[in-house]
Design an enzyme around this catalytic site. Sequence first.
Site, PDB file in Angstrom:
ATOM      1  N   HIS A 368       0.797  -1.227   0.000  1.00 18.65           N
ATOM      2  CA  HIS A 368       0.000   0.000   0.000  1.00 18.65           C
ATOM      3  C   HIS A 368       0.829   1.276   0.000  1.00 18.65           C
ATOM      4  O   HIS A 368       0.258   2.361   0.054  1.00 18.65           O
ATOM      5  CB  HIS A 368      -0.922   0.037   1.225  1.00 18.65           C
ATOM      6  CG  HIS A 368      -2.099  -0.878   1.132  1.00 18.65           C
ATOM      7  ND1 HIS A 368      -3.249  -0.550   0.447  1.00 18.65           N
ATOM      8  CD2 HIS A 368      -2.315  -2.111   1.632  1.00 18.65           C
ATOM      9  CE1 HIS A 368      -4.116  -1.539   0.539  1.00 18.65           C
ATOM     10  NE2 HIS A 368      -3.577  -2.499   1.247  1.00 18.65           N
ATOM     11  N   LYS A 560      -8.865  13.080   4.954  1.00 18.63           N
ATOM     12  CA  LYS A 560      -7.950  11.940   4.879  1.00 18.63           C
ATOM     13  C   LYS A 560      -7.018  12.021   6.080  1.00 18.63           C
ATOM     14  O   LYS A 560      -7.017  13.003   6.815  1.00 18.63           O
ATOM     15  CB  LYS A 560      -7.163  11.923   3.573  1.00 18.63           C
ATOM     16  CG  LYS A 560      -6.456  13.229   3.248  1.00 18.63           C
ATOM     17  CD  LYS A 560      -5.786  13.178   1.886  1.00 18.63           C
ATOM     18  CE  LYS A 560      -6.785  13.296   0.769  1.00 18.63           C
ATOM     19  NZ  LYS A 560      -7.001  12.044   0.055  1.00 18.63           N
ATOM     20  N   ARG A 561      -6.240  10.990   6.272  1.00 23.56           N
ATOM     21  CA  ARG A 561      -5.257  10.996   7.350  1.00 23.56           C
ATOM     22  C   ARG A 561      -4.302  12.175   7.191  1.00 23.56           C
ATOM     23  O   ARG A 561      -3.935  12.540   6.074  1.00 23.56           O
ATOM     24  CB  ARG A 561      -4.497   9.663   7.327  1.00 23.56           C
ATOM     25  CG  ARG A 561      -3.418   9.505   8.361  1.00 23.56           C
ATOM     26  CD  ARG A 561      -2.979   8.044   8.410  1.00 23.56           C
ATOM     27  NE  ARG A 561      -2.615   7.529   7.093  1.00 23.56           N
ATOM     28  CZ  ARG A 561      -1.370   7.523   6.618  1.00 23.56           C
ATOM     29  NH1 ARG A 561      -0.377   8.016   7.348  1.00 23.56           N
ATOM     30  NH2 ARG A 561      -1.105   7.007   5.441  1.00 23.56           N
ATOM     31  N   LYS A 566       0.357  13.836   1.966  1.00 20.17           N
ATOM     32  CA  LYS A 566      -0.989  14.167   1.493  1.00 20.17           C
ATOM     33  C   LYS A 566      -1.171  15.682   1.347  1.00 20.17           C
ATOM     34  O   LYS A 566      -2.135  16.146   0.755  1.00 20.17           O
ATOM     35  CB  LYS A 566      -2.035  13.585   2.435  1.00 20.17           C
ATOM     36  CG  LYS A 566      -2.018  12.044   2.438  1.00 20.17           C
ATOM     37  CD  LYS A 566      -3.027  11.455   3.403  1.00 20.17           C
ATOM     38  CE  LYS A 566      -2.924   9.944   3.485  1.00 20.17           C
ATOM     39  NZ  LYS A 566      -3.413   9.251   2.280  1.00 20.17           N
ATOM     40  N   THR A 668      -8.947   6.361  -1.888  1.00 18.76           N
ATOM     41  CA  THR A 668     -10.328   5.946  -2.153  1.00 18.76           C
ATOM     42  C   THR A 668     -11.307   7.087  -1.880  1.00 18.76           C
ATOM     43  O   THR A 668     -12.420   7.067  -2.384  1.00 18.76           O
ATOM     44  CB  THR A 668     -10.724   4.724  -1.306  1.00 18.76           C
ATOM     45  OG1 THR A 668     -10.448   4.976   0.072  1.00 18.76           O
ATOM     46  CG2 THR A 668      -9.965   3.488  -1.754  1.00 18.76           C
ATOM     47  N   LYS A 672     -14.893   8.130  -3.842  1.00 19.25           N
ATOM     48  CA  LYS A 672     -16.172   8.378  -3.175  1.00 19.25           C
ATOM     49  C   LYS A 672     -16.739   9.740  -3.551  1.00 19.25           C
ATOM     50  O   LYS A 672     -17.937   9.867  -3.839  1.00 19.25           O
ATOM     51  CB  LYS A 672     -15.993   8.277  -1.658  1.00 19.25           C
ATOM     52  CG  LYS A 672     -15.633   6.889  -1.166  1.00 19.25           C
ATOM     53  CD  LYS A 672     -15.061   6.914   0.241  1.00 19.25           C
ATOM     54  CE  LYS A 672     -14.415   5.578   0.578  1.00 19.25           C
ATOM     55  NZ  LYS A 672     -13.570   5.640   1.786  1.00 19.25           N
TER      56      LYS A 672
END
Length: 824
Positions: A368, A560-561, A566, A668, A672
């Site tokens: 991942h 998100k985390r 990110k 993901t 969504k």
Amino acid sequence: MTAKTKAAVAVKKPLTVAQFKKKIEHHLNFTSPGNEVEDKSKAVMRAVCATVNEVIFEKLNETNLYHKEHKSRSINYLSLEFLMGRMLSNNLHNLGVFETAQKAVESLGYEIEDILEEGSDLALGNGGLGRLAACFLDSLATLDFNAYGYGIHYENGLFKQQFHQCRQIETPDEWREYGNPWEICRPELVQRVKLFGTVETITNTDGSEKKVWRAGQIIKGVPWDVPVVGYNSKSVNVLRLWESRASSQFDWDQFNAGAYQDASSAQNHAQDISRVLYPNDTTPAGKELRFIQQYFFCACSIKDIIARYQSQFGADWSQFGDQVVMQLNDTHPTIAILELMRCLIDEYDFSWTDAFAMCRKVFAYTNHTLLPEALEKWAVSMFENVLPRHLEILYSINDYFLNQEVEALWPGNNEVKARLSLIEEGHTKMVRMAHLCVVASYKVNGVAQVHSDLVKSDLFPEFDQLYPGKLTNVTNGITPRRWLKACNPGLSKLIDTKIKGDWAKHLDLLTGLEKFADDADFQKQYMDVKHENKVKLAKVIKQDTGIDVDPSAIFDVQIKRLHEYKRQHLNFLHILALYRRLLAFPDYDMTPRVFIFGAKAAPGYYLAKEIIFAINKVAEKINNDARIKGKIKVVFMPNYRVTLAEKIIPAADVSEQISTAGFEASGTGNMKMALNGAATLGTLDGANIEIAEEVGEENVFIFGKNVDEIKEFAEKGYNPWDYYNSDEEIKACLDWLKTDYFTPGEPGALSAISNSLLEGGDPYRVLADFADYSRANRDLDAAYKDKPRWAKMMIINTANMGKFTSDRSMKDYVDNIWKLTPIK
């Protein structure tokens, strides 16, 4: 099929509203009486769950009966996270009884929406890894495959996030404080797990030697089963979660002597293993607990899988490789490989060669991440202390791998052997868990095409050469049952008016919406649904944060985390730039925008927590500055979780997917939000690339350096000061953070971000992408002003997300890796 099985899988008539109501009343009276209180919402919720469970457990028994009679090959999905969220709405939809339950509840004087709000999220995960696992279980049951999920029955989950003086505060997430209606304890399946101790060599009468592990401690693993309901299918599968307990729970002698704490110390120590998801591993004790946690759930799961197999085949191991496949979801369950080896050799008298061949027949591994710090390594000394027998087996695998397989391809090349060895030499010898996964698995997959290509070319190039065809791709997916049908009922009903067929099970049917993309009436209906979702979210924002937001503004979402790659701080830097422009030019032309963040930072991740602090402090200033006339609002939603995501995602206009190219494996959340009609603002990273291919590049907003350009920085050098000195806006914003403008009386309180980007070298190339990110935001703003164009973009996004259903992901796994057969 036997008559018994035919009867078991026979289609039964669904409950009528009257029957459903009667069952709810029965459970209210006999299983959860609560007539003495005025508000019985929680009691009604539990009664509805009990009613649904009657159907679920009957289907579960039928599913198990079928697979036992047909000796179905099973997938056993081992994952440290399963982010299930609340399950009532999802189960009602999957069983096809949502409207029945809604009417039954209304006849009792309650609204189904209020009942669904009761209960807690199943806090068994942190972010995308756990939510992906939950989607996969949903799809496996929906597609009628024989599947078990295996994880840990966390007492507290990750943590409940609160903000105090703009800083993240972690408190226990006691999701099971009052029990959970969806789980059942299975004490008859308890397993016992060894830890610590020594290894002895015993000589048998025939002169052969046998290893015996004398444990220093034994922990009980108590299984809790959570049924996983397939959508419009025959199947209910099981998520089995292990709770840790002491083998002897209570010391009466200590208690009677007055040593009350000591009397329970063994139980308390044992329970720590399953107490919290991801214990802080910045201390030696935390590292050891996390290591034991991973071994504990792997050992319990391996023993359970073997027991299930033996209940059908007894001592005949010849069918094991044909009956069982185990998927390692990231490196957390890697020790399962060593545990299966240990069991086969030490307990079932397999030869080493046969045991290793069996491992290579049943294990597959999903990678991942490309991040070095996320590719787990454990100290050899940790193995030596906690799992001495497993360390011996690890060394034997490494010896075979290096001296047989690597030597055959690269004879005498010690440099390659050092790179590929399962042991990383250095001041502290470390075990490379990802290497072990690749060596001992028969398939290794990445989770988006660009990620899988990088796994081959950058992460494991020698392994790809050594094992041609082993490394492959399976692009991630999401379940449209939860992430559209259940969480966005307005859009679901609108889709139903245009699409014939069960689109929630066959998501590619949504392509039929494309012919309405230019239809003015449909555009209005579609955008009316979006606006209503934004109105609902505005109320949640007001309730949770006290901030008023305008539903007619752009809802720009990054959920998100919290991690540097990110790049929440890129979004933050752009907000500063917009704020500065508005202060300098009050008539600056921009559509009002609400920036919505949702993220938790790991308790020991300093910079991530500083980014949260900075966003909240800047939000305080901006949200209360009348000079900008409400053109910017910044909202950081506390305690981001599945239930909150289900409210945010249907309301999103913009989906921020702005990771540094080459660092996000898939994502993901991007899927969504696009499915629910949000424009992706993103880099060419992870699944963003495939989303752009499906919906058309004109319907997304792509910016920034691509993977090759990011690699060039590593080769040619990167100096963030060049961007600071050459871009006046970047310089002004970073300098702003060193003042006390946002933190009166505390100059430099927000300087951690600027220090990271300048003195820290900007490892994720935020400054390199800032200018193009600003350009993409201007393009997005212009597109939003053109209402017909924007509506068409949103419709096309929804219409072309068929590829990204987790049903397709599961079919790819089944066809290319697992080779399963569904219920016929």
